[in-house]
Enzyme design. Structure first.
Site, PDB file in Angstrom:
ATOM      1  N   HIS A 149       0.853  -1.191   0.000  1.00 40.48           N
ATOM      2  CA  HIS A 149       0.000   0.000   0.000  1.00 40.48           C
ATOM      3  C   HIS A 149       0.887   1.238   0.000  1.00 40.48           C
ATOM      4  CE1 HIS A 149      -3.139   2.841   1.085  1.00 40.48           C
ATOM      5  NE2 HIS A 149      -2.355   3.265   2.060  1.00 40.48           N
ATOM      6  N   SER A 151       0.732   5.500   0.277  1.00 38.31           N
ATOM      7  CA  SER A 151      -0.023   6.721   0.556  1.00 38.31           C
ATOM      8  C   SER A 151       0.903   7.707   1.253  1.00 38.31           C
ATOM      9  CB  SER A 151      -1.252   6.440   1.428  1.00 38.31           C
ATOM     10  OG  SER A 151      -0.883   6.256   2.774  1.00 38.31           O
ATOM     11  N   GLU A 163      -2.795   0.421  -4.047  1.00 40.25           N
ATOM     12  CA  GLU A 163      -2.242  -0.862  -3.634  1.00 40.25           C
ATOM     13  C   GLU A 163      -1.758  -1.637  -4.850  1.00 40.25           C
ATOM     14  OE1 GLU A 163      -5.473   0.001  -2.640  1.00 40.25           O
ATOM     15  OE2 GLU A 163      -4.670   0.808  -0.775  1.00 40.25           O
TER      16      GLU A 163
END
Length: 173
Positions: A149, A151, A163
């Site tokens: 993931h 971010s 992802e």
């Protein structure tokens, strides 16, 4: 410029000096995003050459991982690239010729833009969180699955995140 990025990454990875006491591995992964895009990743990793909590069940170890990923797909963010670096902890279960393992790590990644696939990351610099599982063979090769993931942890808006779910193959060099 963007077409030169993969060549620059390969040149940088090939010029890295690895201490003789540390084992190095090369990995390749193919994956998909949650938005129907594809990912292609090349990685270089260095074993920490340390073990903790070694028991008859297994041991905790780890490695440093540097990677280049090409992100394909999406209407606005197709053809993006990312470079990443992460420490990864591995719990390797005991075994003779095959050792199952699980792994987890948190690192950093730099993207060639803020839009990747159909997601707006809000920032080119992001965090990388990963979990995975696989099998390590007696010859040092590994196969497995991994979820990563990306971010910016809410440091900048928007923060859609993205992802990659992949299959990987790793060989010692």
């Amino acid at each position: 410029m963007k077409k030169l990025l993969p060549l620059a990454v390969l040149a940088a990875l090939s010029s890295v000096h690895v201490a003789s006491a540390q084992a190095a591995d090369v990995s390749a992964a193919v994956g998909a995003t949650g938005q129907s895009g594809m990912t292609y990743r090349l990685g270089l990793s260095w074993d920490w050459d340390k073990s903790w909590w070694q028991t008859s069940t297994g041991r905790l170890t780890g490695y440093w991982d540097a990677g280049y990923t090409y992100w394909e797909g999406g209407d606005e963010g197709a053809g993006k690239h990312s470079l990443s670096f992460a420490p990864v902890f591995v719990y390797e279960f005991a075994g003779d010729s095959i050792k199952p393992f699980i792994e987890a790590g948190i690192g950093v990644a730099a993207f060639s833009g803020t839009r990747v696939g159909d997601q707006n990351l809000g920032s080119s610099l992001n965090f990388e969180d990963r979990i995975g599982a696989g099998l390590k063979f007696a010859n040092g090769q590994s196969v497995g699955v991994r979820a990563i993931h990306y971010s910016n942890a809410g440091l900048k808006q928007p923060n859609d995140g993205i992802e990659s779910y992949s299959l990987f193959y790793k060989i010692p060099i």
